[in-house]
Design an enzyme around this catalytic site. Structure first.
Site, short mmCIF file in Angstrom:
data_model
loop_
_atom_site.label_atom_id
_atom_site.label_comp_id
_atom_site.label_asym_id
_atom_site.label_seq_id
_atom_site.Cartn_x
_atom_site.Cartn_y
_atom_site.Cartn_z
N ASP A 9 0.82 -1.22 0.00
CA ASP A 9 0.00 0.00 0.00
C ASP A 9 0.85 1.27 0.00
OD1 ASP A 9 -2.26 -1.70 0.35
OD2 ASP A 9 -1.82 -1.76 2.49
N LYS A 12 2.22 2.19 -5.04
CA LYS A 12 2.87 1.65 -6.24
C LYS A 12 2.02 1.88 -7.48
CE LYS A 12 3.13 -2.44 -4.40
NZ LYS A 12 2.75 -2.14 -3.02
N LYS A 14 0.11 4.33 -8.32
CA LYS A 14 0.25 5.67 -8.89
C LYS A 14 1.60 5.81 -9.64
CE LYS A 14 0.44 10.45 -7.46
NZ LYS A 14 0.14 11.44 -6.44
N GLY A 36 -4.51 -4.24 -4.68
CA GLY A 36 -5.58 -3.41 -5.22
C GLY A 36 -5.14 -1.97 -5.27
N HIS A 37 -5.45 -1.29 -6.33
CA HIS A 37 -5.23 0.15 -6.33
C HIS A 37 -6.22 0.86 -7.22
CE1 HIS A 37 -2.27 -1.31 -9.34
NE2 HIS A 37 -2.83 -0.35 -10.04
N THR A 38 -6.34 2.13 -6.93
CA THR A 38 -7.33 2.95 -7.60
C THR A 38 -6.60 4.04 -8.36
OG1 THR A 38 -8.77 2.52 -5.73
CG2 THR A 38 -9.38 4.36 -7.14
N GLN A 237 2.21 -5.95 -3.16
CA GLN A 237 2.53 -6.05 -1.73
C GLN A 237 3.85 -5.31 -1.44
OE1 GLN A 237 1.49 -9.41 -3.22
NE2 GLN A 237 -0.47 -8.47 -2.91
N THR A 252 2.83 -12.46 3.06
CA THR A 252 2.04 -13.05 1.99
C THR A 252 2.77 -14.30 1.50
OG1 THR A 252 0.75 -12.56 0.00
CG2 THR A 252 3.02 -11.66 0.10
N GLY A 315 -11.08 -3.20 2.71
CA GLY A 315 -11.76 -2.14 3.45
C GLY A 315 -11.33 -2.05 4.91
N ARG A 316 -10.25 -2.77 5.27
CA ARG A 316 -9.79 -2.71 6.65
C ARG A 316 -8.98 -1.44 6.90
NH1 ARG A 316 -6.66 -8.32 7.27
NH2 ARG A 316 -6.05 -7.80 5.15
N ASP A 346 2.63 14.85 1.82
CA ASP A 346 1.63 15.85 2.23
C ASP A 346 0.90 15.46 3.51
OD1 ASP A 346 0.76 13.86 0.21
OD2 ASP A 346 -1.24 14.57 0.76
P1 IMP Z 1 -2.58 -12.77 1.82
O1 IMP Z 1 -1.65 -12.19 0.83
O2 IMP Z 1 -4.02 -12.52 1.50
O3 IMP Z 1 -2.29 -14.21 2.13
O4 IMP Z 1 -2.35 -11.98 3.22
C1 IMP Z 1 -1.14 -12.11 3.97
C2 IMP Z 1 -0.75 -10.77 4.59
O5 IMP Z 1 -0.37 -9.87 3.56
C3 IMP Z 1 -1.87 -10.08 5.36
O6 IMP Z 1 -1.30 -9.38 6.45
C4 IMP Z 1 -2.43 -9.09 4.37
O7 IMP Z 1 -3.05 -7.99 5.00
C5 IMP Z 1 -1.14 -8.68 3.65
N1 IMP Z 1 -1.38 -8.21 2.28
C6 IMP Z 1 -1.62 -8.96 1.18
N2 IMP Z 1 -1.75 -8.19 0.09
C7 IMP Z 1 -1.57 -6.92 0.50
C8 IMP Z 1 -1.54 -5.67 -0.19
O8 IMP Z 1 -1.70 -5.57 -1.40
N3 IMP Z 1 -1.32 -4.58 0.61
C9 IMP Z 1 -1.10 -4.67 1.93
N4 IMP Z 1 -1.09 -5.81 2.61
C10 IMP Z 1 -1.33 -6.94 1.90
#
Ligand code: IMP
Length: 443
Positions: A9, A12, A14, A36-38, A237, A252, A315-316, A346
């Site tokens: 997060d 990347k 952008k 995911g990104h917007t 990630q 991950t 959404g966490r 900023d």
């Molecule tokens: P998984 O990749 O769904 O197995 O999640 C494993 C860990 O990686 C968890 O703590 C997730 O919150 C984190 N995680 C997976 N993908 C992302 C991402 O794109 N951004 C931030 N954290 C991620």
């Protein structure tokens, strides 16, 4: 190459969007729709989980490499969504060797988390871990398998077989949870998710829909590089979530570090010229696991609100904290980083003096300038901070270093100095143009 230098997060998407304009091809090499990104373009919002955002440049080859685990239903939804917004997706290429996320992988992901209870990893529950586990066990199903009914059926059967007992136990567990009034979302429709016939039919249909995009993406990279054109490797990630180098087991199931791009895209190491690490001006983490500089006070909440720190995929709310230079230096080393892109500077406006963690202190008195290899040290590490002046001015309109307040510039200098890599780009707001280029990209 673009890699996440923290816990994901970092922004990347952008930076990829900006660099994709200059690249001749973009390829993702690991992860799946846990990312995911917007992207906001001319007031219109585009959401991406699997397809490189470079697809917004009509006709540009954008590949999903062999190292990605791919949920075909999600991908088709993304393709249709983009088409509905008038995007030309003809540049999309999908590696025939990428592994598929199957319905039972989602089931196993949720079941694994429920089993861990309070010790859960906090996965995105998108089936990422179980899909990579099957890949390593040679029970994975690949994109190319969706094109052959006989092989697909045989492979699904082989993958289901060793899991039968787990599914039976899950069914018992689900009934018990329901009786106890516990939420069983993610475990429902169990029978349907392990039904060989239904799954084979479903995935054959996906195969039919995706066939025009299936390609040898490794060869495509090679052809692009062979004519001296540029390939942009898009990491997902972040380094601290890396399966080998991150805060295991709170990671991950893939390798977000730069080295993985060679495997996950199918190119040689000598083809990589530049590695940009993307880092926020502070730190965030979503999900469980050690986070030495986490702020659990009002300041953490302020960063969370000012930075809009809510996960795009789940959404966490993201946990927030100060910049951790111990972890960042580790990321610089692991990725062979040639430059940093620092996003969301900023967000620090008006938060008061800024702290940066320069080393960790263990309760027994030992200090660590480098990221400790022992997990229990990371869990109990107390950050040692250096405090530097903050800035109150909003900086969203700044387009050069000179326009930044002196304290902001000093902060950037400190980061470059302590990590040993230049800051090539600074993000000063969510807009596409809210960028300060401090070092023009080589492409
Ligand atoms: P998984 O990749 O769904 O197995 O999640 C494993 C860990 O990686 C968890 O703590 C997730 O919150 C984190 N995680 C997976 N993908 C992302 C991402 O794109 N951004 C931030 N954290 C991620």
């Amino acid at each position: 190459m673009i890699v996440g230098a923290q816990w994901g997060d970092e922004g990347k998407g952008k930076v990829t969007d900006l660099l994709a304009e200059r690249a001749d091809m973009v390829i993702r090499f690991q992860g799946g729709n846990n990312a995911g990104h917007t992207i906001v373009r001319d007031g219109e919002t585009f959401k991406f989980h699997l397809i490189p955002s470079g697809i917004l440049y009509p006709g540009k080859p954008c590949a999903i490499g062999n190292g990605v685990v791919l949920d075909p239903g999600v991908l088709i939804g993304e393709i249709e969504g983009l088409k509905g917004q008038g995007v030309d997706v003809s540049g999309l290429k999908i590696s025939a060797n990428a592994h598929l996320i199957m319905p039972y992988h989602l089931l196993l992901d949720t079941a694994g988390e429920l089993r861990l209870g309070k010790l859960e990893i906090g996965t995105t529950r998108r089936g990422i871990g179980p899909a990579y586990a099957d890949k390593a066990s040679r029970l994975g199903i690949r994109v190319q398998d969706m094109l052959d009914p006989k092989i697909l059926r045989q492979k699904i059967m082989a993958a289901l077989e060793p899991k039968r007992q787990i599914f039976q136990e899950l069914e018992v567990q689900r009934k018990r949870m329901r009786d106890e009034g516990v939420d069983t979302a993610g475990l429902d429709d169990l029978d349907a998710r392990v039904d060989l016939h239904a799954m084979t039919e479903e995935y054959l249909t996906y195969g039919h829909q995706l066939e025009p995009y299936i390609a040898d993406t490794s060869r495509l990279c090679w052809e692009t590089l062979d004519r001296n054109a540029t390939v942009l490797f898009e990491g997902a990630q972040g380094t601290m979530l890396d399966l080998d180098h991150g805060t295991y087991p709170f990671v991950t199931s893939s390798n977000p570090v730069a080295g993985a791009a060679c495997v996950g895209a199918g190119v040689g190491p000598k083809d990589i010229d530049e590695v940009w690490g993307i880092a926020k001006a502070y730190s965030t983490r979503v999900g469980a696991g050690p986070f030495p500089t986490e702020l659990t006070d009002d300041l953490g909440e302020l960063l969370q609100q000012r930075g809009g720190e809510v996960g795009t995929t789940t959404g966490r709310s993201r946990r927030c904290g100060w910049l951790d230079l111990v972890a960042l230096r580790y990321a610089v080393r692991l990725n062979g980083m040639t430059a940093l892109a620092l996003t969301k500077l900023d967000v620090l406006a008006g938060v008061g003096p800024i702290k940066v963690c320069t080393r960790y202190r263990h309760p027994d008195g030992a200090v660590f300038d480098d990221f400790p290899y022992h997990q229990s040290i990371i869990h109990s590490a107390e950050p040692e901070y250096e405090e530097v002046p903050g800035f109150d001015e909003e900086i969203g309109e700044c387009r050069s270093l000179e326009e930044l307040p002196l304290a902001a510039r000093d902060y950037l200098d400190l980061i470059a100095d302590r990590t040993g890599v230049p800051v090539a780009l600074v993000g000063v707001g969510p807009g596409r143009d809210q960028i300060i280029w401090t070092r023009p990209p080589a492409i």
